[in-house]
Design an enzyme around this catalytic site. Structure first.
Site, PDB file in Angstrom:
ATOM      1  N   GLU A 170      12.545  44.212  29.887  1.00 17.70           N
ATOM      2  CA  GLU A 170      13.726  45.203  29.912  1.00 17.70           C
ATOM      3  C   GLU A 170      14.324  45.629  30.970  1.00 17.70           C
ATOM      4  O   GLU A 170      15.681  45.932  31.102  1.00 17.70           O
ATOM      5  CB  GLU A 170      13.141  46.220  29.025  1.00 17.70           C
ATOM      6  CG  GLU A 170      12.931  46.048  27.364  1.00 17.70           C
ATOM      7  CD  GLU A 170      13.857  45.573  26.701  1.00 17.70           C
ATOM      8  OE1 GLU A 170      15.276  46.111  26.818  1.00 17.70           O
ATOM      9  OE2 GLU A 170      13.819  44.517  25.985  1.00 17.70           O
ATOM     10  N   SER A 436      12.123  52.912 -31.437  1.00 20.37           N
ATOM     11  CA  SER A 436      11.227  53.518 -32.410  1.00 20.37           C
ATOM     12  C   SER A 436      10.222  54.345 -31.573  1.00 20.37           C
ATOM     13  O   SER A 436       9.327  54.927 -32.247  1.00 20.37           O
ATOM     14  CB  SER A 436      10.462  52.575 -33.263  1.00 20.37           C
ATOM     15  OG  SER A 436      11.523  51.785 -34.016  1.00 20.37           O
TER      16      SER A 436
END
Length: 749
Positions: A170, A436
């Site tokens: 990095e 139902s």
């Protein structure tokens, strides 16, 4: 006059005064003022015409023309030197001017950018965002929310190759720059130009830390300039070691992990203090694109990136070539697929209620829940496996399951078949027609109005202002008991009862038991045409299992800080009795028959007394089964997110199969406990039905009986007898099926 004719022959007026005195005035060359540079001209006899022309010109009124110096070598050199000196001086001049303005512009931009930042004097390293840790009934961690952040790890406690891995890939010049690396920026710019795109970044570790601590992730020029200013401030405020330590403990590694400690625990099941070189390289490689390279989602990509990090470490002489080669392909993965477990539906639900329980969260908290990890795993497998085997056959794409204790503590919840693909919680958020499965509230209202399970009602064609409800099988069975009608899910009887007791009273009963959704008080309410969620329907069935007490479905039992301070502790519900015990017992006898001989007859739970109700909505769009014992109340829903019809999936089919699989495993090894039933049911439900309905001789063929005992056969006082069914006891196959299609016929709807 003679002189006038001599001059021109025209009349010439006489002139007087100054004008007359000057009219004949002429200047000769001798009268002119000589210049020092002028030289006397030699007369030439060869050019009399030129002399005449010059004389004529001199005698005119025009001023003399400027004489040019002769063009020779000396003059040309003087002119070139003069021009070269002028150009260099102008170049220096304009360069200085442009440089000054550029400096002013840069300073102005930096001042403007700085004006949009917090005051540098007030900037502090922000605290970590709070982490929410969700644990199960046994104390095991189920999920984390917020940002998963491990404990801060000191730089000196980490293996030296771990921070060096980040520096190598990095920010190779980390120890030589002052927060911004011009060489790195130039190198990245050249690389990006050559690759015709952004293939390399020029941000230093300090810039990345500044972005993570203080800024958003937006890609704007202003944000980049702010990042530069903050990086310079960080370098002035902190040492390189402090910056590197902050970076390692704050950077994001994907899958919700912030900091090397959390990432090492997430991906390798160990502390960052103990990672190997290969594991350190993989962690460093994740920073570039944590979501894309997370090893639990993209192991191949993570491994390839780790190899690049190892090569960079070897190139920077942080490790030897032999170490780099030995580390390739050797990270010890110990990861689980992130975001796929159905327990994440529970975690999301918890996240929605935390603010109401403890307000704004500004510290790490531990949420203790009622979830049983074992039951959660069983529920997940039951739904996913059954759908995988039969979803194509029945054209069913999604399912949901909720299991809770009779006091409302949720033990398991499945909000969909795959959380990674869809985070929509179908158990809590979705509302669908229960069909139902809503009928128990109609029958309870009738029982509370004075009817009994043995009350007779007619199953016959019915016309309600042009609306003609029908049974699923299009058959009618004449006079039936309420127990038979509920077990067989006869629509005409349910509608008759709803009209008899009043739709508004049915709605009040449902709301009293725990349904919170809006219900339409009309004739079709008896067939479950108003939409409800799975969790509220299951919660409304709980009073049938606990003796009639009102409950509130809940999952959070206690919330505490990481140090043990209790922020919230759930107290017992104080809703009181919502159903009288004798009515609870009556409903249990009726719904028990649904599992024994009704639409849920495929449900099997050996040794346990169970009851429940199936449901199927209009065009087979939703299939339900809510069943319960004295130990657990469990509801299953199946359907499609777009509300498209299934391929004739009914509540008595796949939902019952999922329910049975889950409940068998959930009740394994637990001593059976009976449901509340009438004290007078010593001879069993069937014996009571015989005494109340059947005459001494065989019942009329027109009255269908459920589990009618053999005529004149003795009935044992301690157990119910289940004879072979006769034609009179034949029920419609999957009678809990299509109810909702009748809505279109309701009062012209």
């Amino acid at each position: 006059m003679a002189w006038g004719r001599k001059n021109s022959g025209g009349r010439k007026e006489p002139q007087f005064g100054l004008a007359a005195a000057l009219s004949e005035l002429r200047l000769s060359p001798q009268d002119r003022i000589s210049v020092a540079d002028d030289k006397p001209k030699k007369s030439s006899s060869k050019s009399p015409n030129k002399s005449a022309r010059r004389k004529t010109d001199d005698s005119g009124d025009e001023p003399p023309r400027e004489r040019k110096p002769p063009a020779g070598r000396g003059g040309a050199k003087r002119r070139s030197k003069s021009r070269a000196g002028f150009s260099i001086s102008r170049l220096f001049y304009w360069g200085a001017v442009l440089g000054l303005w550029a400096t002013i512009a840069v300073v102005g931009v930096m001042v403007w950018v700085g004006a949009h930042l917090p005051a540098i004097q007030s900037l502090e390293i922000p605290k970590r965002p709070p982490m929410i840790q969700i644990v199960g009934l046994d104390g095991s961690v189920l999920a984390t929310r917020g940002e998963m952040a491990g404990a801060n790890v000191a730089l000196k406690d980490l293996p030296p190759y771990l921070p060096k891995a980040f520096i190598a890939i990095e920010d190779r010049r980390f120890y030589s720059h002052y927060g911004v690396d011009p060489l790195g920026i130039a190198r990245a710019a050249v690389t990006n130009i050559l690759h015709h795109g952004v293939s390399q970044g020029g941000s230093t570790l300090t810039q990345q830390l500044a972005k993570n601590l203080f800024l958003t992730q937006e890609r704007t020029f202003q944000r980049k300039l702010q990042e530069v200013e903050l990086a310079l401030w960080l370098e002035r405020k902190h040492s390189k070691a402090e910056i590197l330590e902050l970076y390692l403990n704050r950077v994001y590694f994907g899958s919700g992990a912030y900091g090397v400690e959390a990432a090492a625990q997430r991906y390798f099941g160990k502390s960052a203090k103990n990672v190997t070189i290969a594991e350190a390289a993989m962690l460093a490689g994740l920073v570039k694109s944590p979501s894309r390279l997370a090893p639990n989602r993209n192991p191949e990509g993570a491994e390839q990136r780790a190899q690049l990090v190892l090569a960079a470490m070897a190139d920077a002489k942080f490790i030897t070539e032999a170490q780099a080669q030995a580390s390739i392909g050797h990270p010890s993965y110990n990861v689980k697929p992130a975001g796929a477990g159905t327990v994440n539906y529970v975690a999301d639900w918890i996240g929605e209620v935390l603010d109401d329980l403890i307000g704004q969260i500004d510290q790490n908290v531990v949420v203790e829940t009622s979830i049983d990890p074992k039951l959660q795993s069983i529920a997940e497998a039951s739904v996913i496996d059954e759908l995988a085997a039969k979803s194509v056959k029945f054209n069913v794409s999604q399912g949901a399951l909720v299991a809770m204790t009779p006091d409302g503590a949720v033990r398991a919840m499945v909000g969909g078949r795959n959380y990674a693909e869809s985070q929509y919680n179908r158990a809590v958020t979705a509302k669908r027609q229960p069909g139902s499965a809503f009928k128990p509230f109609v029958y309870l209202t009738a029982i509370e109005a004075g009817l009994t399970p043995e009350t007779i009602r007619q199953d016959a064609p019915l016309d309600v202002k042009g609306w003609k409800p029908e049974n699923y099988s299009h058959e009618y069975f004449g006079a039936v008991t309420l127990t038979q009608a509920l077990a067989m899910s006869l629509n005409t009887v349910a509608v008759r009862l709803g009209l008899e007791v009043g739709p508004k009273n049915v709605v009040r009963t449902a709301h009293r038991l725990g349904i919170s959704s809006k219900l339409d008080a009309n004739a079709s309410i008896a067939l479950g045409t108003s939409e409800v969620s799975v969790i509220e329907l299951v919660g409304a069935y709980a009073p049938f299992a606990n003796g009639g007490l009102g409950i509130s479905p809940h999952v959070v039992t206690r919330i505490r800080t990481a140090e043990g301070k209790v922020l919230y502790a759930r107290s017992a519900d104080q809703l009181g009795q919502v159903i009288e015990p004798r009515n609870v017992a009556a409903m249990n006898t009726m719904m028990q028959e649904t599992l024994l001989s009704g639409t849920a007859h495929k449900a099997e739970l050996p040794g346990w007394m169970a009851a429940g109700k199936t449901g199927t909505s209009q065009d087979f769009r939703d299939a339900w089964f809510i069943g319960y014992t004295a130990n657990l109340v469990t509801g299953v829903w199946l359907g499609n997110d777009d509300n498209s019809p299934t391929r004739k999936a009914t509540g008595g089919g796949l939902p019952v199969e999922i329910w049975t699989r889950f409940m068998k495993a959930a009740h394994q090894g637990i001593a059976p406990v009976p449901l509340p039933v009438p004290a007078s049911q010593s001879g069993g439900l069937l014996a009571n039905l015989v005494q109340a309905v059947a005459p001494a001789s065989a019942p009329p063929a027109s009255v269908p009986m459920v589990n009618t005992p053999v005529v004149n056969a003795p009935v044992a006082a301690s157990a119910a007898v289940r004879p072979a069914p006769t034609r009179a006891s034949v029920r419609p196959e999957a009678a809990g099926g299509l109810d909702g299609w009748l809505v279109d016929r309701l009062f012209g709807r």
